[in-house]
Motif scaffolding. Structure first.
Motif, short mmCIF file in Angstrom:
data_model
loop_
_atom_site.label_atom_id
_atom_site.label_comp_id
_atom_site.label_asym_id
_atom_site.label_seq_id
_atom_site.Cartn_x
_atom_site.Cartn_y
_atom_site.Cartn_z
N VAL A 173 -74.33 21.73 -28.30
CA VAL A 173 -73.78 21.01 -29.45
C VAL A 173 -73.70 21.85 -30.72
CG1 VAL A 173 -74.62 18.83 -28.54
CG2 VAL A 173 -76.02 20.07 -30.20
N MET A 174 -74.51 22.93 -30.85
CA MET A 174 -74.56 23.60 -32.14
C MET A 174 -73.28 24.35 -32.46
SD MET A 174 -77.03 22.63 -33.75
CE MET A 174 -76.49 23.57 -35.14
N MET A 175 -72.73 25.11 -31.55
CA MET A 175 -71.51 25.84 -31.85
C MET A 175 -70.33 24.90 -32.10
SD MET A 175 -72.25 28.89 -32.27
CE MET A 175 -70.59 29.48 -32.49
N PRO A 176 -70.13 23.84 -31.30
CA PRO A 176 -69.06 22.90 -31.67
C PRO A 176 -69.27 22.26 -33.04
CG PRO A 176 -69.69 22.57 -29.39
CD PRO A 176 -70.68 23.52 -29.97
N LEU A 177 -70.52 21.95 -33.39
CA LEU A 177 -70.77 21.37 -34.71
C LEU A 177 -70.42 22.36 -35.82
CD1 LEU A 177 -74.14 19.42 -34.23
CD2 LEU A 177 -71.84 18.49 -34.45
N GLY A 211 -78.35 9.54 -43.96
CA GLY A 211 -78.43 9.94 -42.55
C GLY A 211 -79.75 10.61 -42.23
N GLY A 212 -80.21 11.49 -43.13
CA GLY A 212 -81.51 12.13 -42.91
C GLY A 212 -82.66 11.15 -42.96
N ALA A 213 -82.59 10.20 -43.91
CA ALA A 213 -83.67 9.22 -44.01
C ALA A 213 -83.73 8.32 -42.78
CB ALA A 213 -83.48 8.38 -45.28
N MET A 214 -82.56 7.88 -42.30
CA MET A 214 -82.54 7.03 -41.10
C MET A 214 -83.05 7.79 -39.88
SD MET A 214 -78.94 4.98 -41.63
CE MET A 214 -79.07 4.26 -40.00
N ALA A 244 -65.25 15.44 -36.64
CA ALA A 244 -65.72 16.02 -37.90
C ALA A 244 -66.21 14.95 -38.86
CB ALA A 244 -64.60 16.83 -38.54
N ALA A 245 -65.66 13.74 -38.76
CA ALA A 245 -66.06 12.67 -39.67
C ALA A 245 -67.48 12.19 -39.42
CB ALA A 245 -65.09 11.49 -39.55
N VAL A 246 -68.05 12.50 -38.26
CA VAL A 246 -69.43 12.11 -37.96
C VAL A 246 -70.33 13.34 -37.83
CG1 VAL A 246 -68.79 9.93 -36.87
CG2 VAL A 246 -68.93 12.01 -35.48
N ASN A 247 -69.85 14.49 -38.24
CA ASN A 247 -70.60 15.74 -38.15
C ASN A 247 -71.38 15.96 -39.44
OD1 ASN A 247 -71.58 18.29 -37.71
ND2 ASN A 247 -69.58 19.30 -37.67
N PRO A 248 -72.71 15.96 -39.40
CA PRO A 248 -73.47 16.16 -40.65
C PRO A 248 -73.24 17.54 -41.26
CG PRO A 248 -74.92 16.19 -38.74
CD PRO A 248 -73.60 15.74 -38.25
#
Length: 336
Positions: free
Chosen positions: A246-250, A320-323, A271-275
């Motif tokens: 997942v890291m390279m696609p992200l 997102g980080g808090a959740m 991309a819309a859900v990629n942090p």
């Protein structure tokens, strides 16, 4: 049976001197049986100041120490975990330098080579200046992910079980790991931030403060997501395999290497859900606030043709980080 040895008489106390008559029931007598307040007499309750008095044992800190305030214990645990991560970073300068090497090579080798091929008019700025936010994101995400790897290895080595014996809540240990990883990631990102002048960005204090705040938000979110994966996966092999997938696609879908509008439609939804995409776009728009002539003309994140405001992107990263951290704490707080 042999009679038990009696304690040696105290010459300073006349009541213990041989030949001195003792009155039964005299208060304060040190050797009279049944007298309250004495020390060492059989059947006599001892005071807390006596030499043989039992000491209460606290819940934390060992025998004879009263437990501190719960909040103070939790804060001390968080501080200890942060300090451990900083000491580990300081003790491994070679490892830190190697993690910084990859984004530096991308920035100056790849960026310098493609800058001659990609005209500035297509991006609104030079390619190295366009690449800079993506390399900041790459710099902070590597140590943030290592926090999750370390949690799994600590679990396998038994070190995590020793940590769980501390008189603090389990989520506190996870919070300390997240705070330590966020701080280490931000420190490493700050090293690359010092090279902003090499890509044509000014050393404007407000610009540097905005970029630093963006890196802190991105580091926190990636660290929390890494911990969420770590508490859900038991084996380090599975964790590394998932990261490799997942890291390279992200990274490629973050907009750090090329504009997102050049991607196909299905990639826009990813991309819309990629942090990482929110982190890169946040950093790039911070540059646009202070250095308009170095701002990229290509847009980043879009929701059906609408670009979210800068503050909304920051709030999405923070939420997102808090959740992720709350959900990780919920799973981590369950007894094994």
């Amino acid at each position: 049976m042999t009679a038990p040895a009696l304690p040696a008489p105290d010459a300073s106390n006349p009541s213990n001197t041989p030949g001195t008559p003792r009155t039964a029931g005299t208060p304060g007598g040190s050797g009279t049986p049944g007298t309250p307040g004495t020390s060492g007499a059989p059947g006599t309750p001892s005071t807390s100041g006596g030499s043989g008095a039992p000491k209460p044992s606290g819940a934390a800190g060992g025998p004879g120490r009263e437990p501190g305030p719960p909040l103070r214990n939790e804060l001390r645990a968080v501080h200890a975990l942060i300090h451990r991560d900083l000491l580990r970073m300081a003790a491994q300068p070679t490892h830190t330098a190697l993690m910084l090497l990859q984004p530096v090579l991308y920035l100056f080798v790849l960026g310098g080579g493609l800058a001659a091929l990609i005209p500035d008019s297509s991006l609104g700025t030079g390619y190295q200046a366009y690449l800079f936010p993506g390399m900041l994101m790459m710099t902070v995400q590597a140590p943030a992910i290592i926090v999750g790897v370390r949690l799994i290895t600590d679990r396998q080595s038994g070190y995590l079980r020793e940590l769980l014996m501390a008189p603090v809540a389990r989520p506190t240990l996870l919070l300390g790991s997240c705070a330590g990883g966020t701080l280490v990631s931000t420190v490493q990102g700050t090293v690359l931030l010092a090279l902003a002048g090499a890509v044509g960005l000014p050393y404007d204090p407000l610009l540097l403060a905005l970029l630093l705040a963006g890196m802190i938000l991105a580091s926190f979110t990636v660290t929390a997501l890494s911990l969420l994966l770590a508490v859900s996966i038991d084996r380090p092999e599975a964790f590394h395999m998932l990261l490799g997938l997942v890291m390279m696609p992200l990274l490629f879908l973050s907009g750090g290497f090329f504009p997102l509008h050049n991607l196909p439609g299905w990639a826009h939804a990813l991309a819309a859900v990629n942090p990482l995409a929110y982190g890169v776009d946040l950093l790039r728009r911070c540059i646009a606030l202070r250095v308009p002539h170095q701002a990229a003309t290509t847009a980043g994140i879009h929701w059906s043709g609408w670009q979210p405001p800068l503050l909304l992107e920051g709030a999405i990263l923070l939420a997102g980080g808090a959740m992720a951290l709350l959900w990780a704490a919920h799973r981590f707080g369950r007894p094994e």
